[in-house]
Write a protein that holds these residues in place. Structure first.
Motif, PDB file in Angstrom:
ATOM      1  N   SER A  63      31.748  36.557  34.382  1.00  0.00           N
ATOM      2  CA  SER A  63      32.694  35.368  35.205  1.00  0.00           C
ATOM      3  C   SER A  63      31.927  33.806  34.446  1.00  0.00           C
ATOM      4  CB  SER A  63      33.344  35.137  35.896  1.00  0.00           C
ATOM      5  OG  SER A  63      33.661  37.018  36.308  1.00  0.00           O
ATOM      6  N   ILE A  85      37.396  33.066  39.181  1.00  0.00           N
ATOM      7  CA  ILE A  85      37.057  34.481  39.158  1.00  0.00           C
ATOM      8  C   ILE A  85      36.228  35.114  39.306  1.00  0.00           C
ATOM      9  CG2 ILE A  85      37.914  35.608  36.545  1.00  0.00           C
ATOM     10  CD1 ILE A  85      40.158  33.120  37.690  1.00  0.00           C
ATOM     11  N   MET A 129      37.574  38.199  41.883  1.00  0.00           N
ATOM     12  CA  MET A 129      37.787  39.980  41.661  1.00  0.00           C
ATOM     13  C   MET A 129      36.314  40.447  42.160  1.00  0.00           C
ATOM     14  SD  MET A 129      38.293  41.265  38.533  1.00  0.00           S
ATOM     15  CE  MET A 129      39.020  40.119  37.521  1.00  0.00           C
ATOM     16  N   ASP A 144      33.931  40.781  30.459  1.00  0.00           N
ATOM     17  CA  ASP A 144      33.391  39.498  31.422  1.00  0.00           C
ATOM     18  C   ASP A 144      34.824  39.261  31.108  1.00  0.00           C
ATOM     19  OD1 ASP A 144      35.138  40.524  28.542  1.00  0.00           O
ATOM     20  OD2 ASP A 144      34.634  37.728  28.259  1.00  0.00           O
ATOM     21  N   THR A 145      35.346  38.413  31.386  1.00  0.00           N
ATOM     22  CA  THR A 145      36.384  37.803  32.165  1.00  0.00           C
ATOM     23  C   THR A 145      37.130  36.063  31.429  1.00  0.00           C
ATOM     24  OG1 THR A 145      35.715  36.289  34.025  1.00  0.00           O
ATOM     25  CG2 THR A 145      36.657  38.892  34.751  1.00  0.00           C
ATOM     26  N   MET A 193      46.172  41.482  32.485  1.00  0.00           N
ATOM     27  CA  MET A 193      44.923  41.739  32.536  1.00  0.00           C
ATOM     28  C   MET A 193      44.708  42.278  30.880  1.00  0.00           C
ATOM     29  SD  MET A 193      41.964  41.623  32.261  1.00  0.00           S
ATOM     30  CE  MET A 193      40.951  42.207  34.249  1.00  0.00           C
ATOM     31  N   ILE A 222      30.595  42.077  36.589  1.00  0.00           N
ATOM     32  CA  ILE A 222      31.292  41.519  35.955  1.00  0.00           C
ATOM     33  C   ILE A 222      30.986  39.599  35.509  1.00  0.00           C
ATOM     34  CG2 ILE A 222      33.293  40.540  36.788  1.00  0.00           C
ATOM     35  CD1 ILE A 222      33.703  42.612  39.079  1.00  0.00           C
ATOM     36  N   PHE A 254      44.828  38.294  41.623  1.00  0.00           N
ATOM     37  CA  PHE A 254      44.817  39.108  40.015  1.00  0.00           C
ATOM     38  C   PHE A 254      46.976  39.818  40.576  1.00  0.00           C
ATOM     39  CE2 PHE A 254      40.706  37.976  40.404  1.00  0.00           C
ATOM     40  CZ  PHE A 254      40.224  37.801  39.106  1.00  0.00           C
ATOM     41  N   HIS A 298      40.345  40.343  29.704  1.00  0.00           N
ATOM     42  CA  HIS A 298      40.782  38.462  29.900  1.00  0.00           C
ATOM     43  C   HIS A 298      42.111  38.405  30.991  1.00  0.00           C
ATOM     44  CE1 HIS A 298      42.595  34.719  28.803  1.00  0.00           C
ATOM     45  NE2 HIS A 298      42.265  34.492  29.864  1.00  0.00           N
ATOM     46  N   PRO A 299      41.740  38.067  32.386  1.00  0.00           N
ATOM     47  CA  PRO A 299      42.545  38.459  33.434  1.00  0.00           C
ATOM     48  C   PRO A 299      43.574  37.016  33.178  1.00  0.00           C
ATOM     49  CG  PRO A 299      40.440  37.596  34.034  1.00  0.00           C
ATOM     50  CD  PRO A 299      40.808  38.061  32.571  1.00  0.00           C
TER      51      PRO A 299
END
Length: 167
Positions: free
Chosen positions: A66, A12, A16, A91-92, A139, A64, A134, A116-117
């Motif tokens: 993750s 992730i 990204m 955040d992811t 998202m 970012i 993505f 949250h993707p």
């Protein structure tokens, strides 16, 4: 955009960063990972150019995060504690209740966006990362109203560049 930092360089986080590299070719892409092998692999694969150090966080445009959801509150709180006044942190992670509750009173909460993707594969690590992960994915953004408007716009720009759908 001058500096984008990824904390957690697996599927992730790595994807990204690769996706954003296509749209911000002049930016510096740095990374942090608790696994030295992930860090080395991310550099060799061109996901990042170098390891980020704590002092780099202060001047980053976007960070970012993750990392696993059980450590995200502590990691993000620590990051928020050292960033400059114009840095966006998002955040992811997949769950938000505990994270948002843990950060609600942080003095720099307005610089954080809970995101949250909905994307992934069965393969993990930097070697699994790819720039188009993505593309046309959703998202989910939580508590956007708690994020500074200028930083909201920066996050939405990033998600748009990745061709994501927002919810």
């Amino acid at each position: 955009m001058k500096t984008i930092i990824g904390i957690g360089l697996g599927l992730i986080g790595g994807s990204m960063l690769l996706g954003l590299k296509k749209h911000y070719p002049r930016a510096s892409f740095l990374g942090i990972d608790n696994k030295a092998s992930h860090l080395d692999q991310a550099i060799k694969l061109g996901i990042i150019s170098a390891e980020a150090h704590p002092e780099d966080l202060k001047d980053a445009d976007v960070i970012i995060v993750s990392v696993p959801v059980d450590v995200a509150p502590e990691v993000i709180s620590d990051v928020l504690g050292v960033i400059g006044n114009h840095t966006l942190v998002f955040d992811t992670g997949s769950t938000k209740e505990d994270l948002c509750k843990a950060l609600e009173a942080h003095p720099k909460r307005h610089q954080f966006l809970a995101a949250h993707p909905i994307a992934g594969t069965e393969i993990s690590g930097p070697g699994a990362a790819f720039a188009d992960l993505f593309e046309h994915k959703t998202m989910i953004v939580c508590e956007i109203e708690k994020t500074d408007t200028k930083l909201q716009n920066l996050a939405l720009e990033c998600f748009s560049k990745l061709n994501m759908k927002l919810r």
